[in-house]
Motif scaffolding. Structure first.
Motif, PDB file in Angstrom:
ATOM      1  N   ASN A  82       0.849  -1.185   0.000  1.00  0.00           N
ATOM      2  CA  ASN A  82       0.000   0.000   0.000  1.00  0.00           C
ATOM      3  C   ASN A  82       0.886   1.237   0.000  1.00  0.00           C
ATOM      4  O   ASN A  82       0.638   2.206   0.705  1.00  0.00           O
ATOM      5  CB  ASN A  82      -0.901  -0.034   1.247  1.00  0.00           C
ATOM      6  N   THR A  83       1.974   1.215  -0.796  1.00  0.00           N
ATOM      7  CA  THR A  83       2.924   2.321  -0.818  1.00  0.00           C
ATOM      8  C   THR A  83       2.562   3.327  -1.908  1.00  0.00           C
ATOM      9  O   THR A  83       1.834   3.019  -2.846  1.00  0.00           O
ATOM     10  CB  THR A  83       4.349   1.798  -1.073  1.00  0.00           C
ATOM     11  N   GLY A  84       3.080   4.542  -1.761  1.00  0.00           N
ATOM     12  CA  GLY A  84       2.833   5.574  -2.759  1.00  0.00           C
ATOM     13  C   GLY A  84       1.443   6.155  -2.649  1.00  0.00           C
ATOM     14  O   GLY A  84       0.837   6.197  -1.566  1.00  0.00           O
ATOM     15  N   ARG A  85       0.905   6.612  -3.765  1.00  0.00           N
ATOM     16  CA  ARG A  85      -0.436   7.201  -3.787  1.00  0.00           C
ATOM     17  C   ARG A  85      -1.452   6.070  -3.867  1.00  0.00           C
ATOM     18  O   ARG A  85      -1.912   5.680  -4.943  1.00  0.00           O
ATOM     19  CB  ARG A  85      -0.579   8.139  -4.987  1.00  0.00           C
ATOM     20  N   SER A  86      -1.817   5.573  -2.710  1.00  0.00           N
ATOM     21  CA  SER A  86      -2.684   4.398  -2.635  1.00  0.00           C
ATOM     22  C   SER A  86      -3.637   4.558  -1.469  1.00  0.00           C
ATOM     23  O   SER A  86      -3.273   5.102  -0.420  1.00  0.00           O
ATOM     24  CB  SER A  86      -1.833   3.136  -2.455  1.00  0.00           C
ATOM     25  N   THR A  87      -4.871   4.084  -1.630  1.00  0.00           N
ATOM     26  CA  THR A  87      -5.879   4.199  -0.577  1.00  0.00           C
ATOM     27  C   THR A  87      -6.182   2.854   0.069  1.00  0.00           C
ATOM     28  O   THR A  87      -7.184   2.697   0.750  1.00  0.00           O
ATOM     29  CB  THR A  87      -7.186   4.789  -1.145  1.00  0.00           C
ATOM     30  N   GLY A  88      -5.338   1.884  -0.156  1.00  0.00           N
ATOM     31  CA  GLY A  88      -5.535   0.559   0.420  1.00  0.00           C
ATOM     32  C   GLY A  88      -4.661  -0.429  -0.313  1.00  0.00           C
ATOM     33  O   GLY A  88      -4.256  -0.186  -1.448  1.00  0.00           O
ATOM     34  N   SER A  89      -4.355  -1.534   0.327  1.00  0.00           N
ATOM     35  CA  SER A  89      -3.462  -2.502  -0.310  1.00  0.00           C
ATOM     36  C   SER A  89      -4.091  -3.042  -1.589  1.00  0.00           C
ATOM     37  O   SER A  89      -5.227  -3.509  -1.591  1.00  0.00           O
ATOM     38  CB  SER A  89      -3.151  -3.648   0.652  1.00  0.00           C
ATOM     39  N   HIS A  90      -3.347  -2.956  -2.675  1.00  0.00           N
ATOM     40  CA  HIS A  90      -3.802  -3.483  -3.962  1.00  0.00           C
ATOM     41  C   HIS A  90      -2.615  -3.497  -4.921  1.00  0.00           C
ATOM     42  O   HIS A  90      -1.575  -2.899  -4.656  1.00  0.00           O
ATOM     43  CB  HIS A  90      -4.952  -2.643  -4.549  1.00  0.00           C
ATOM     44  N   LEU A  91      -2.787  -4.184  -6.034  1.00  0.00           N
ATOM     45  CA  LEU A  91      -1.791  -4.164  -7.106  1.00  0.00           C
ATOM     46  C   LEU A  91      -2.298  -3.281  -8.232  1.00  0.00           C
ATOM     47  O   LEU A  91      -3.389  -3.504  -8.773  1.00  0.00           O
ATOM     48  CB  LEU A  91      -1.546  -5.574  -7.652  1.00  0.00           C
ATOM     49  N   HIS A  92      -1.525  -2.270  -8.553  1.00  0.00           N
ATOM     50  CA  HIS A  92      -1.802  -1.467  -9.746  1.00  0.00           C
ATOM     51  C   HIS A  92      -0.993  -2.082 -10.886  1.00  0.00           C
ATOM     52  O   HIS A  92       0.238  -2.119 -10.833  1.00  0.00           O
ATOM     53  CB  HIS A  92      -1.399  -0.017  -9.532  1.00  0.00           C
ATOM     54  N   PHE A  93      -1.695  -2.568 -11.916  1.00  0.00           N
ATOM     55  CA  PHE A  93      -1.047  -3.317 -13.001  1.00  0.00           C
ATOM     56  C   PHE A  93      -1.268  -2.595 -14.317  1.00  0.00           C
ATOM     57  O   PHE A  93      -2.407  -2.322 -14.708  1.00  0.00           O
ATOM     58  CB  PHE A  93      -1.627  -4.727 -13.064  1.00  0.00           C
ATOM     59  N   GLU A  94      -0.166  -2.270 -15.010  1.00  0.00           N
ATOM     60  CA  GLU A  94      -0.248  -1.593 -16.301  1.00  0.00           C
ATOM     61  C   GLU A  94       0.391  -2.433 -17.399  1.00  0.00           C
ATOM     62  O   GLU A  94       1.370  -3.152 -17.152  1.00  0.00           O
ATOM     63  CB  GLU A  94       0.467  -0.232 -16.258  1.00  0.00           C
ATOM     64  N   THR A  95      -0.142  -2.295 -18.596  1.00  0.00           N
ATOM     65  CA  THR A  95       0.487  -2.847 -19.799  1.00  0.00           C
ATOM     66  C   THR A  95       0.675  -1.706 -20.781  1.00  0.00           C
ATOM     67  O   THR A  95      -0.275  -0.979 -21.084  1.00  0.00           O
ATOM     68  CB  THR A  95      -0.384  -3.947 -20.435  1.00  0.00           C
ATOM     69  N   ARG A  96       1.905  -1.548 -21.274  1.00  0.00           N
ATOM     70  CA  ARG A  96       2.208  -0.442 -22.182  1.00  0.00           C
ATOM     71  C   ARG A  96       2.925  -0.953 -23.425  1.00  0.00           C
ATOM     72  O   ARG A  96       3.729  -1.879 -23.355  1.00  0.00           O
ATOM     73  CB  ARG A  96       3.069   0.618 -21.482  1.00  0.00           C
ATOM     74  N   LEU A  97       2.620  -0.314 -24.541  1.00  0.00           N
ATOM     75  CA  LEU A  97       3.277  -0.588 -25.820  1.00  0.00           C
ATOM     76  C   LEU A  97       3.882   0.720 -26.299  1.00  0.00           C
ATOM     77  O   LEU A  97       3.161   1.713 -26.457  1.00  0.00           O
ATOM     78  CB  LEU A  97       2.270  -1.124 -26.836  1.00  0.00           C
ATOM     79  N   CYS A  98       5.188   0.730 -26.491  1.00  0.00           N
ATOM     80  CA  CYS A  98       5.897   1.963 -26.874  1.00  0.00           C
ATOM     81  C   CYS A  98       5.616   3.085 -25.869  1.00  0.00           C
ATOM     82  O   CYS A  98       5.521   4.256 -26.247  1.00  0.00           O
ATOM     83  CB  CYS A  98       5.509   2.402 -28.283  1.00  0.00           C
ATOM     84  N   GLY A  99       5.449   2.722 -24.618  1.00  0.00           N
ATOM     85  CA  GLY A  99       5.202   3.697 -23.565  1.00  0.00           C
ATOM     86  C   GLY A  99       3.765   4.149 -23.439  1.00  0.00           C
ATOM     87  O   GLY A  99       3.420   4.886 -22.515  1.00  0.00           O
ATOM     88  N   VAL A 100       2.887   3.724 -24.343  1.00  0.00           N
ATOM     89  CA  VAL A 100       1.475   4.117 -24.323  1.00  0.00           C
ATOM     90  C   VAL A 100       0.673   3.056 -23.582  1.00  0.00           C
ATOM     91  O   VAL A 100       0.776   1.869 -23.875  1.00  0.00           O
ATOM     92  CB  VAL A 100       0.931   4.295 -25.755  1.00  0.00           C
ATOM     93  N   ALA A 101      -0.138   3.494 -22.625  1.00  0.00           N
ATOM     94  CA  ALA A 101      -0.896   2.560 -21.800  1.00  0.00           C
ATOM     95  C   ALA A 101      -2.026   1.911 -22.590  1.00  0.00           C
ATOM     96  O   ALA A 101      -2.824   2.590 -23.244  1.00  0.00           O
ATOM     97  CB  ALA A 101      -1.468   3.284 -20.584  1.00  0.00           C
ATOM     98  N   LEU A 102      -2.086   0.575 -22.523  1.00  0.00           N
ATOM     99  CA  LEU A 102      -3.192  -0.200 -23.092  1.00  0.00           C
ATOM    100  C   LEU A 102      -3.988  -0.801 -21.942  1.00  0.00           C
ATOM    101  O   LEU A 102      -3.417  -1.193 -20.922  1.00  0.00           O
ATOM    102  CB  LEU A 102      -2.670  -1.324 -23.987  1.00  0.00           C
ATOM    103  N   ASN A 103      -5.270  -0.907 -22.107  1.00  0.00           N
ATOM    104  CA  ASN A 103      -6.119  -1.500 -21.074  1.00  0.00           C
ATOM    105  C   ASN A 103      -5.785  -2.989 -20.926  1.00  0.00           C
ATOM    106  O   ASN A 103      -5.969  -3.759 -21.866  1.00  0.00           O
ATOM    107  CB  ASN A 103      -7.591  -1.328 -21.458  1.00  0.00           C
TER     108      ASN A 103
END
Length: 312
Positions: free
Chosen positions: A181-202
């Motif tokens: 729950n570190t950083g800008r977080s309101t509760g323990s969770h995993l923030h998971f991103e997928t990016r292509l060429c630096g652009v975020a994809l869902n």
């Protein structure tokens, strides 16, 4: 006499000339197996060279450089690109998605949030190489960025501990950190991103967390349609088609697959502004002690609006 010598010379020349193709054929016949062996050796050597280049700089064709100083930097997207999803490993066993990709609280949420508890194991999604291991107090908290050979980069945010180092090679499913729950977080969770060429994809375009699987073996990215595909993916695999900011203050188990690790009567509460542990306990018909035990938190914890709490 002269005529006989000329005939002999002529016959000898003919014999020599006729034997040349035969000798050449014999030479080629002997050379063919050697050529095949050399070709095989060259192919193995070439494959090894390519493999070493991929390890040294995964997805080199898409990215100009290997830099450990930034989380992501958008560059020009290809018009289309085939992403190989085979070999994917879910970063967490938890199936409850608590926030979608897209607009949230007046800003863009560039990944999805999956409910995990502090200390839960977080794993690499694909084979690849760790590009960034860093702490960002006002953002990702303790996070890891991995670049994969299929062109994607994955980001794992808000962890409590790192288990890998920058420039380390990792395999799909290998532990890379612990939930937190570190950083800008309101509760323990995993923030998971997928990016292509630096652009975020869902991530929901490619992965189904509720069913712990990929949507298909491959995803064909199209620059002119991936944004509309993101909306459709949220409706199919998101939090009831909504984000935290939706009308419901509950995240029911309906957001998880029937085979989820949680029991069917488990419920989650989304903290509203001004709420306390006592008021939540009264509203949900439970006790403060029970809520603290279920969520591994202390009674003096500062609750944040949008924070997700398990209450039974």
């Amino acid at each position: 006499m002269l005529i006989k010598k000329i005939k002999k010379i002529t016959i000898l020349v003919c014999v020599v000339l006729c034997s040349v193709p035969t000798m050449a054929q014999d030479l080629l016949a002997r050379q063919a197996p050697v050529d095949r062996k050399l070709k095989a050796v060259d192919s193995v050597a070439l494959r090894n060279i390519i493999l070493q280049e991929e390890i040294a700089n995964p997805a080199e064709g898409l990215y100009e450089s290997w830099d450990n100083t930034y989380a992501h930097r958008a560059t020009e997207l290809p018009d289309s690109f085939l992403i190989d999803l085979r070999g994917f490993h879910m970063p967490t066993d938890n199936r409850v998605v608590t926030s979608n990709f897209g607009a949230r609280w007046g800003r863009q949420h560039k990944g999805i949030d999956v409910k995990v508890y502090i200390g839960d194991t977080i794993r690499a999604a694909f084979d690849g190489k760790v590009r960034v291991v860093r702490y960002e107090a006002r953002g990702y908290g303790k996070y890891v960025v991995i670049r994969h050979n299929n062109g994607l980069e994955t980001i794992y945010g808000h962890m409590s501990k790192w288990l890998v180092d920058e420039n380390q090679e990792v395999r799909a499913g290998e532990p890379i950190g612990l939930g937190g729950n570190t950083g800008r977080s309101t509760g323990s969770h995993l923030h998971f991103e997928t990016r292509l060429c630096g652009v975020a994809l869902n991530p929901a375009i490619m992965f189904d967390f509720r069913n712990q699987d990929v949507v298909d073996d491959f995803y064909m990215f199209h620059r002119n349609s991936y944004e509309s595909e993101s909306v459709a993916a949220n409706n199919l695999r998101g939090v009831q088609g909504k984000n935290y900011g939706g009308d419901s203050d509950d995240i029911e188990l309906a957001t998880a697959a029937p085979a989820a690790k949680y029991e069917r009567n488990v419920r989650f509460h989304k903290v509203q502004r001004g709420e306390t542990l006592s008021s939540i306990a009264r509203k949900r018909g439970t006790t403060v002690d029970a809520i603290c035990k279920l969520n591994h938190i202390g009674k003096k914890i500062r609750l944040m609006p949008g924070q997700i709490l398990k209450y039974n």
